[in-house]
Design a protein around this motif. Structure first.
Motif, short mmCIF file in Angstrom:
data_model
loop_
_atom_site.label_atom_id
_atom_site.label_comp_id
_atom_site.label_asym_id
_atom_site.label_seq_id
_atom_site.Cartn_x
_atom_site.Cartn_y
_atom_site.Cartn_z
N PHE A 1 8.60 78.00 26.94
CA PHE A 1 7.34 77.31 26.60
C PHE A 1 6.85 76.46 27.76
N VAL A 2 7.76 75.98 28.61
CA VAL A 2 7.35 75.22 29.79
C VAL A 2 6.76 76.16 30.83
N VAL A 3 7.39 77.33 31.04
CA VAL A 3 6.85 78.32 31.98
C VAL A 3 5.43 78.73 31.55
N GLU A 4 5.22 78.88 30.25
CA GLU A 4 3.90 79.24 29.74
C GLU A 4 2.87 78.16 30.05
N LYS B 1 6.49 92.89 26.34
CA LYS B 1 5.55 93.46 25.37
C LYS B 1 4.68 92.41 24.70
N ASN B 2 4.54 91.28 25.35
CA ASN B 2 3.71 90.21 24.79
C ASN B 2 2.26 90.44 25.22
N PHE B 3 1.42 90.90 24.28
CA PHE B 3 0.03 91.25 24.61
C PHE B 3 -0.73 90.04 25.14
N LYS B 4 -0.39 88.84 24.64
CA LYS B 4 -1.11 87.63 25.06
C LYS B 4 -0.91 87.37 26.55
N TYR B 5 0.33 87.53 27.03
CA TYR B 5 0.59 87.28 28.45
C TYR B 5 -0.13 88.31 29.32
N HIS B 6 -0.16 89.57 28.89
CA HIS B 6 -0.90 90.59 29.65
C HIS B 6 -2.39 90.24 29.69
#
Length: 383
Positions: A221-224, A252-257
């Motif tokens: 969560f900190v990296v995000e 496979k996290n669509f939000k990060y892509h």
């Protein structure tokens, strides 16, 4: 004869007492080196009868994580002890750790009242009252810090309390003071970063998170938060690095892509933006309007105008009030077509949807171009 008998009895008592003392010392030694089972085996054969041996049995059960039996053993040992703060405190913490908050609160309250200058009693009482839903836990953390300003756990608890009630200035001050005593406290540095981030003090948040990163591997969560903060402070290449790190954790996290696609668009790497937007759409199984919109922009920036318009049509189909989609579609059509009527159709579509919408943000731009196109059509008709 009587003198001889008394002398022999005295020797036996002395020897027996010496054996008992030696045996007790042996049990303490066994406990000290972690032979808890051997200590407990002894007490199965010879149940403890005095306080020290009862406590040793309780400590051995505690060390072996037989928590229910340990609680019973501490209670039995302390039953006749009105003032034994050392083991009463151990017992209170064990109660708290096993979700027995009411008896823990009662015992810690007694200890706090009896020893009001003890910072650890104040701090632990605050934790227990927090578990019981008390709204005044901060007073106990504050007391602990008044008694010991370097108490790191109390500082963290107090700063967290202030953070949760959005008293950000006090939360900041508490963290800053705590870090003067221990500049390497990872929990407090991480909390400090979150406090700054919540207030959108992104450069300060990044400074704290970067300090944390020098000490340990930060949690996801900190990296995000770092990826987002870098993007919002125009440190786009760093943002890309951190989104890639997130995708190594969750490929496979669509939000990060999707977010990475947006950052790639900002650095004008539209090919990479298109790639990640496409992956995001493939991974998401609910509404795709934001992801398709990002992909559409990447297509348009690469002059793939028809593909971009097609994607924007899908966005509008799913989200009819997505104003920016109408705007980008009209601008793309303006570039794609030479026929004024075709261009006008897209601008009029915007006009139909948003003419009576007082919150629309793009009317001035769209209506100015709409007027130009109508004038252009009029002059062509008169030629």
């Amino acid at each position: 004869m009587k003198i001889k008998t008394s002398f022999i009895l005295l020797i036996l008592v002395h020897l027996f007492g010496g054996v008992q003392e030696s045996f007790g010392q042996d049990l303490d030694s066994l406990f000290a080196v972690g032979e808890y089972s051997k200590v407990l085996e002894n007490y199965e054969n010879s149940p403890p009868t005095h306080f020290e041996s009862k406590i040793l049995r309780a400590r051995s059960l505690h060390a072996k994580r037989f928590y229910k039996k340990a609680l019973d053993a501490y209670r039995e040992a302390l039953f006749t002890e009105e003032d034994n703060p050392r083991y009463q405190f151990v017992y209170a913490k064990l109660l708290k750790d096993n979700n027995r908050f009411k008896p823990a609160d009662s015992l810690l309250t007694q200890l706090h009242e009896r020893y009001p200058s003890n910072p650890e009693f104040s701090y632990q009482l605050g934790l227990t009252k927090a578990e019981l839903g008390s709204k005044s836990v901060d007073i106990f953390y504050l007391k602990a810090l008044q008694q010991d300003p370097s108490h790191q756990a109390a500082a963290y608890a107090l700063a967290t309390y202030y953070f949760k009630i959005r008293s950000f200035k006090k939360a900041e001050e508490t963290c800053e003071t705590a870090l003067t005593f221990n500049p390497s406290n990872q929990k407090i540095i991480g909390l400090q970063g979150q406090i700054y981030y919540q207030q959108r003090k992104l450069n300060l948040a990044l400074e704290a998170f970067e300090n944390l990163e020098q000490l340990t591997t930060p949690p996801k969560f900190v990296v995000e938060k770092m990826a987002i903060a870098y993007a919002n402070t125009s440190q786009l290449q760093k943002s890309i690095v951190y989104y890639k790190r997130l995708l190594r954790i969750e490929p496979k996290n669509f939000k990060y892509h999707h977010q990475l696609a947006k950052v790639y668009s900002m650095v004008k790497d539209f090919e990479s933006a298109e790639s990640h937007a496409q992956i995001s759409i493939g991974l998401k199984d609910t509404s795709l309007d934001q992801e398709r919109f990002t992909l559409a922009l990447a297509k348009i920036k690469q002059d793939k105008l028809k593909e971009g318009i097609h994607l924007l049509e899908l966005v509008i189909e799913e989200s009819p009030k997505f104003e920016r989609a109408y705007v980008e579609m009209a601008l793309a059509a303006d570039r794609l077509y030479t026929d004024t009527n075709k261009k006008l159709a897209y601008y009029k579509r915007y006009e139909t949807q948003f003419d009576n919408d007082e919150t629309s943000a793009f009317k001035n731009i769209i209506y100015r171009r709409l007027t130009d196109l109508k004038r252009e059509k009029h002059f062509k008709a008169n030629d």
